[in-house]
Design a protein around this motif. Sequence first.
Motif, PDB file in Angstrom:
ATOM      1  N   GLU A  57       0.840  -1.204   0.000  1.00 12.82           N
ATOM      2  CA  GLU A  57       0.000   0.000   0.000  1.00 12.82           C
ATOM      3  C   GLU A  57       0.876   1.256   0.000  1.00 12.82           C
ATOM      4  O   GLU A  57       0.528   2.263  -0.615  1.00 12.82           O
ATOM      5  N   ILE A  58       1.994   1.217   0.707  1.00 10.80           N
ATOM      6  CA  ILE A  58       2.869   2.392   0.783  1.00 10.80           C
ATOM      7  C   ILE A  58       3.622   2.599  -0.524  1.00 10.80           C
ATOM      8  O   ILE A  58       3.605   3.693  -1.094  1.00 10.80           O
ATOM      9  N   ILE A  59       4.272   1.550  -1.017  1.00  9.41           N
ATOM     10  CA  ILE A  59       5.148   1.785  -2.180  1.00  9.41           C
ATOM     11  C   ILE A  59       4.348   2.032  -3.456  1.00  9.41           C
ATOM     12  O   ILE A  59       4.879   2.572  -4.418  1.00  9.41           O
ATOM     13  N   ASN A  60       3.071   1.657  -3.450  1.00  5.30           N
ATOM     14  CA  ASN A  60       2.240   1.929  -4.633  1.00  5.30           C
ATOM     15  C   ASN A  60       1.434   3.215  -4.506  1.00  5.30           C
ATOM     16  O   ASN A  60       0.654   3.553  -5.402  1.00  5.30           O
ATOM     17  N   SER A  61       1.598   3.949  -3.392  1.00  2.26           N
ATOM     18  CA  SER A  61       0.742   5.124  -3.179  1.00  2.26           C
ATOM     19  C   SER A  61       1.384   6.403  -3.726  1.00  2.26           C
ATOM     20  O   SER A  61       2.605   6.564  -3.707  1.00  2.26           O
ATOM     21  N   ASP A  62       0.542   7.303  -4.216  1.00  2.00           N
ATOM     22  CA  ASP A  62       1.018   8.626  -4.628  1.00  2.00           C
ATOM     23  C   ASP A  62       1.386   9.460  -3.402  1.00  2.00           C
ATOM     24  O   ASP A  62       2.283  10.306  -3.458  1.00  2.00           O
ATOM     25  N   GLU A  63       0.667   9.237  -2.284  1.00  2.00           N
ATOM     26  CA  GLU A  63       0.865  10.063  -1.088  1.00  2.00           C
ATOM     27  C   GLU A  63       2.308  10.027  -0.592  1.00  2.00           C
ATOM     28  O   GLU A  63       2.809  11.024  -0.061  1.00  2.00           O
ATOM     29  N   ILE A  93      13.014   2.574  -0.523  1.00  2.00           N
ATOM     30  CA  ILE A  93      12.535   1.194  -0.713  1.00  2.00           C
ATOM     31  C   ILE A  93      11.656   1.140  -1.959  1.00  2.00           C
ATOM     32  O   ILE A  93      11.782   0.238  -2.795  1.00  2.00           O
ATOM     33  N   ALA A  94      10.771   2.131  -2.099  1.00  2.00           N
ATOM     34  CA  ALA A  94       9.868   2.154  -3.263  1.00  2.00           C
ATOM     35  C   ALA A  94      10.667   2.237  -4.571  1.00  2.00           C
ATOM     36  O   ALA A  94      10.396   1.497  -5.527  1.00  2.00           O
ATOM     37  N   VAL A  95      11.671   3.113  -4.591  1.00  2.00           N
ATOM     38  CA  VAL A  95      12.475   3.284  -5.817  1.00  2.00           C
ATOM     39  C   VAL A  95      13.236   1.998  -6.132  1.00  2.00           C
ATOM     40  O   VAL A  95      13.299   1.569  -7.288  1.00  2.00           O
ATOM     41  N   ALA A  96      13.789   1.365  -5.088  1.00  2.00           N
ATOM     42  CA  ALA A  96      14.538   0.114  -5.316  1.00  2.00           C
ATOM     43  C   ALA A  96      13.643  -0.943  -5.950  1.00  2.00           C
ATOM     44  O   ALA A  96      14.118  -1.846  -6.625  1.00  2.00           O
ATOM     45  N   GLU A  97      12.327  -0.810  -5.738  1.00  2.00           N
ATOM     46  CA  GLU A  97      11.398  -1.786  -6.320  1.00  2.00           C
ATOM     47  C   GLU A  97      10.718  -1.231  -7.569  1.00  2.00           C
ATOM     48  O   GLU A  97       9.714  -1.772  -8.044  1.00  2.00           O
ATOM     49  N   GLY A  98      11.269  -0.126  -8.091  1.00  2.34           N
ATOM     50  CA  GLY A  98      10.797   0.370  -9.392  1.00  2.34           C
ATOM     51  C   GLY A  98       9.632   1.337  -9.343  1.00  2.34           C
ATOM     52  O   GLY A  98       9.017   1.614 -10.372  1.00  2.34           O
ATOM     53  N   HIS A  99       9.317   1.891  -8.160  1.00  2.00           N
ATOM     54  CA  HIS A  99       8.201   2.839  -8.060  1.00  2.00           C
ATOM     55  C   HIS A  99       8.729   4.252  -7.847  1.00  2.00           C
ATOM     56  O   HIS A  99       9.544   4.477  -6.956  1.00  2.00           O
ATOM     57  N   MET A 100       8.249   5.184  -8.654  1.00  2.00           N
ATOM     58  CA  MET A 100       8.600   6.593  -8.431  1.00  2.00           C
ATOM     59  C   MET A 100       7.494   7.473  -9.005  1.00  2.00           C
ATOM     60  O   MET A 100       6.971   7.199 -10.096  1.00  2.00           O
ATOM     61  N   PHE A 101       7.133   8.501  -8.253  1.00  2.00           N
ATOM     62  CA  PHE A 101       6.099   9.443  -8.688  1.00  2.00           C
ATOM     63  C   PHE A 101       6.576  10.140  -9.966  1.00  2.00           C
ATOM     64  O   PHE A 101       7.772  10.439 -10.105  1.00  2.00           O
ATOM     65  N   ASP A 102       5.658  10.398 -10.916  1.00  2.00           N
ATOM     66  CA  ASP A 102       6.059  10.936 -12.220  1.00  2.00           C
ATOM     67  C   ASP A 102       6.879  12.225 -12.108  1.00  2.00           C
ATOM     68  O   ASP A 102       7.870  12.397 -12.819  1.00  2.00           O
ATOM     69  N   ALA A 103       6.454  13.144 -11.230  1.00  2.00           N
ATOM     70  CA  ALA A 103       7.175  14.427 -11.114  1.00  2.00           C
ATOM     71  C   ALA A 103       8.603  14.193 -10.625  1.00  2.00           C
ATOM     72  O   ALA A 103       9.548  14.834 -11.092  1.00  2.00           O
ATOM     73  N   HIS A 104       8.771  13.258  -9.709  1.00  2.00           N
ATOM     74  CA  HIS A 104      10.111  12.937  -9.211  1.00  2.00           C
ATOM     75  C   HIS A 104      10.918  12.230 -10.298  1.00  2.00           C
ATOM     76  O   HIS A 104      12.131  12.426 -10.415  1.00  2.00           O
TER      77      HIS A 104
END
Length: 164
Positions: A57-63, A93-104
């Motif tokens: 829930e955390i690593i997939n969230s925009d928040e 942790i999110a980035v290491a798993e391939g998640h990053m907000f578009d603006a970032h």
Amino acid sequence: MVTPNPEFSKEIAAAGGEEVKMCFQCGTCTAGCPSGRQTSYRVRKLMRMAQLGLKEEIINSDELWECSTCYTCVERCPRQVPIVDIVISLRNIAVAEGHMFDAHKKTASNLAAYGHTVPVQDKISALRADLGLPEIPPTLLSNENAMADFSKILKATGFDKIVE
Ligand code: SF4
Ligand code: SF4
């Protein structure tokens, strides 16, 4: 239905966010958070989700990406929880798993391309010249070997793929 991941607290601790366990959910952080006034982001909730191990829930969230790292919450937290460090740990942790907000991602793609999150603009180069400075600052921008080494690091860590 959410599935807590008990191993997640170990991951957070290893990434530098061990003190999330100090949070006793008073809500002072959320009450003063300027980002929370404009978005659905609730920092108290994020701390609780981290405590509960709600990794997906955390690593997939925009928040997760809506904290501006202003540190208001850190100044006010009665438990001295290093909230921004924890947010950054969660983002790592999110980035290491391939998640990053578009603006970032856009900012990070500048880093991959130029070695800077903000590329040098003509206006700034002209201003530097007026001040008697080299138009291009003595950073990665003017050092091809250093930029090549930096690119190798980004490739070795997979960072280049994340921001593609
Ligand atoms: S202010 Fe500190 S203790 Fe209170 S909810 Fe926020 S992080 Fe937790
Ligand atoms: S550092 Fe982030 S979470 Fe804390 S008050 Fe500022 S925007 Fe909100």
